[in-house]
Design an enzyme around this catalytic site. Sequence first.
Site, PDB file in Angstrom:
ATOM      1  N   GLU A  35       0.820  -1.219   0.000  1.00 12.23           N
ATOM      2  CA  GLU A  35       0.000   0.000   0.000  1.00 12.23           C
ATOM      3  C   GLU A  35       0.855   1.272   0.000  1.00 12.23           C
ATOM      4  OE1 GLU A  35      -2.691  -0.432   3.295  1.00 12.23           O
ATOM      5  OE2 GLU A  35      -3.815  -2.052   2.328  1.00 12.23           O
ATOM      6  N   GLU A  62      -5.220  -8.493  -0.336  1.00 10.64           N
ATOM      7  CA  GLU A  62      -5.975  -8.361   0.913  1.00 10.64           C
ATOM      8  C   GLU A  62      -7.445  -8.070   0.602  1.00 10.64           C
ATOM      9  OE1 GLU A  62      -4.487  -5.477   3.671  1.00 10.64           O
ATOM     10  OE2 GLU A  62      -2.391  -6.120   3.437  1.00 10.64           O
TER      11      GLU A  62
END
Length: 511
Positions: free
Chosen positions: A166, A281
């Site tokens: 991220e 995820e």
Amino acid sequence: MHKPLKPLKNFLLLAALLLSAGAQAANTPFEITDNMMPGWNLGNALDSIGGETNWGNPKTTQAMIDAVAKAGFKTVRVPVSWDDYATGSGYTISSTWMSRVEEVVNYALKNNLYVIINVHHTQNGWLNTTYANEAAAKDRLSKYWQQIGTRFKGYGDKLIFETMNEPRNGDDWWGTAETFAVINSLNKAALTTIRATGGNNAKRLVMLPTYAASAYDHQLDGYTLPSDAMIAVSVHGYLPFAFAMEVPGTSTFTDTAAIDGLFSRINTRYVAKGIPVVMGEWASTHKSNLAERIKHAEYYVKAAAKARVPALVWDNNVFYTNSGTTDVMGLLNRSTLSWAYPELITSIMRGASTWTWSSSASSAASSQAASSAASSSKASSAASASSVAASSAASSSARSASSAAAVSSAASSAAASSSAAASSAAAGGVVASYTINNDWGSGYCASVTVRNSSAAAVVWRASLTVSGKVSQMWNASWQQSGSTLSFAGSGWNSTLAAGASLGSIGFCATR
């Protein structure tokens, strides 16, 4: 502490571990990603700031990863944070921490799982994606990957690298043209460093994240991939946000359009054009709404399967409820090795059973790669870890065998090529049968029913005659010998009451 093994035994154990999946290396990234569904995240463990147990989780063990494999997961993502263990201008990673990461990687490989490691949480803003910070970020990221790559270059194709987690500029999750350009530059630098370490890293699958691992149109518009044959796009998707993440948000799952749009975008832009995508995820936070989370999980995984995107559920072993708290996403209780919500795991496996993509090539290391690793100075460490893993697995297997009461026999299956085909086996009052519910020619997935027709509860064990080679089975421990698939309950479902049936088990196989 375990007594060091003799050098020859070290060599053989490491070679066996690295070659456990076969001898043929993957030639395309899809030969790997097509075999990764479904996946699971070891969250809040090796990625914890301040130490592996600093966020309240017990130390990761072989038994934990054994439980994940037995549940039917095919991939384990191991998020890793490195900053606490890096020193000096060279950001030298502690050999103790590197060995611990390697030990956990070997836990997964011992179960023949795919395993992903990355550079996860970073501290003090060193990875902020601005032009002003780009050179410093690139220097540190490259130095990390030079060390990680060197340590793992002898490992086979079941080990996957993910350059960052991220990546973004501070708390900005939206991005700008500047931040997109810096992400592209950092991904390219990390990939170049990994390839330069040699060994199997020259052709290892490397996952490259988008800005904040998000997949909205404007972020994908600013995302570019280096020219490389063995890469995959890395994204995350906690959607719909109001249900999956926002508190209070909504506790009812109704917004299917958010999920459909996500997978449509990444399939159209990448998968359909020959570039694989991994959903690293996804999950939904606990809001005392298990039934809705079950519906969400099955819908989400089916959408991912349709788009040919392997999806890895996030599990942080957090089970408490607290108003205003997100990320209550525990699944496996790592202290008891039991699944807190077995119905939720079953829904994930049902969704994954609709996966119709398959690869004809196994993804394993070549003999040359294994030989290179075995002759390296790291052989002793990896072999020792694999020895511990083997001992743990053997102990677990022995406990399973001794605890299972015996009813097992085989019977002929009906035509396995038919989507309505069924096979059954009966003995001692326990009957097992399966029905193929998804058949794509070269493989199929089936649901299994186990019924206890006797007058007493039993700790059951059963077997079936099946067509082809079973690649995964969920909610049961299993092994295959020829056409005989033997299986038993997996802890929570090992005892079957008199007259009761169990319908949460299933498997997939290739022909």
